[in-house]
Design a protein around this motif. Structure first.
Motif, short mmCIF file in Angstrom:
data_model
loop_
_atom_site.label_atom_id
_atom_site.label_comp_id
_atom_site.label_asym_id
_atom_site.label_seq_id
_atom_site.Cartn_x
_atom_site.Cartn_y
_atom_site.Cartn_z
N LEU A 163 5.80 61.02 87.30
CA LEU A 163 6.97 61.61 87.94
C LEU A 163 8.05 60.56 88.21
O LEU A 163 9.25 60.86 88.12
N ALA A 205 9.94 60.04 84.98
CA ALA A 205 10.86 61.15 84.74
C ALA A 205 12.09 61.04 85.64
O ALA A 205 13.23 61.23 85.19
N ARG A 206 11.87 60.76 86.93
CA ARG A 206 13.00 60.64 87.86
C ARG A 206 13.93 59.50 87.46
O ARG A 206 15.16 59.63 87.51
N VAL A 264 13.13 67.07 89.31
CA VAL A 264 11.72 67.34 89.54
C VAL A 264 11.56 68.39 90.62
O VAL A 264 12.14 68.27 91.70
N SER A 277 3.88 69.65 89.67
CA SER A 277 5.31 69.40 89.64
C SER A 277 5.82 69.59 88.22
O SER A 277 5.08 69.39 87.25
N ALA A 310 9.21 68.62 85.70
CA ALA A 310 10.40 67.79 85.55
C ALA A 310 11.17 68.26 84.32
O ALA A 310 10.59 68.52 83.26
#
Length: 228
Positions: free
Chosen positions: A151, A154-155, A161, A168, A170
């Motif tokens: 995550l 991805a962020r 997200v 979660s 994304a």
């Protein structure tokens, strides 16, 4: 619950990684190496990768069902030709006939011995480049909420997200392909192929030297016995 799909701004786009990592496309002939990689994951890592503690049999079935004509699979080999990191980019069909753009789903796994080298990030960057060059406008990641490493990748890329309990999702909007993105992918693939072939040759030389050493040891042992 509706999901908002983020668009990365110029200051949140993928950062250029100067530590080059040879990422090679995988095909049907690599199924055995892919299976060996995934089976090498411990129970917790299997849980993070698949969303459940996949058994060896379930992993074998997953590998057998990989469609290399539809999806993209690529990975990182070490000097022993062991697949230490790999990613699966599953291409989803366009939702409307009038819109040829598609969405691609990303999944990644890295062996414990390969952690801390940025392989997950580099595989994600490679997936972004590969997906946009094939007309995808969105990269999707579904992960357990406890999978902080995935995550975070991805962020950092600018993805939106959304968390729903233990899972979660994304969403990363992708820019259209350009000549630069096409050339960049081509150069990466060619360099990775050269790197792989060099590793193959080095591996064969090592095997020959090990066999030669074993023969010499055997001859010495036989001569020693004969002289007694």
């Amino acid at each position: 619950m509706g999901l908002s799909r983020g668009t990365p701004s110029s200051n949140t786009s993928l950062a250029l990684n100067w530590a080059w990592v040879p990422i090679r496309a995988l095909g049907p002939r690599h199924r055995e190496r892919i299976a060996a990689h995934l089976i090498s994951l411990d129970e917790h890592d299997r849980f993070l990768r698949f969303g459940y503690a996949a058994t060896d049999a379930q992993i074998a079935k997953y590998v057998d069902m990989l469609d290399f004509d539809r999806d993209e699979v690529f990975g990182v080999f070490n000097r022993r030709l062991e697949l230490i990191a790999m990613a699966h980019l599953a291409n989803a069909p366009a939702t409307q006939q009038s819109d040829p753009r598609t969405m691609a789903e990303f999944g990644v796994s890295v062996l414990s011995k390969g952690r801390g080298r940025g392989y997950g990030t580099r595989l994600f960057e490679h997936a972004v480049l590969h997906a946009r060059n094939r007309g995808a406008d969105t990269l999707f990641v579904q992960a357990l909420s406890e999978n902080a490493a995935m995550l975070k990748i991805a962020r950092n890329a600018g993805a939106t997200v959304e968390r729903a309990g233990s899972e979660s999702e994304a969403w990363l909007k992708l820019p259209p392909e350009t000549i630069a993105s096409r050339v960049g992918e081509m150069m990466e693939e060619q360099a990775a192929e050269i790197d792989y072939q060099l590793k193959v040759q080095a591996h064969r030389v090592n095997e020959f030297l090990e066999a030669l050493t074993e023969v010499k040891t055997h001859i010495k042992g036989t001569a020693s016995i004969a002289s007694e």
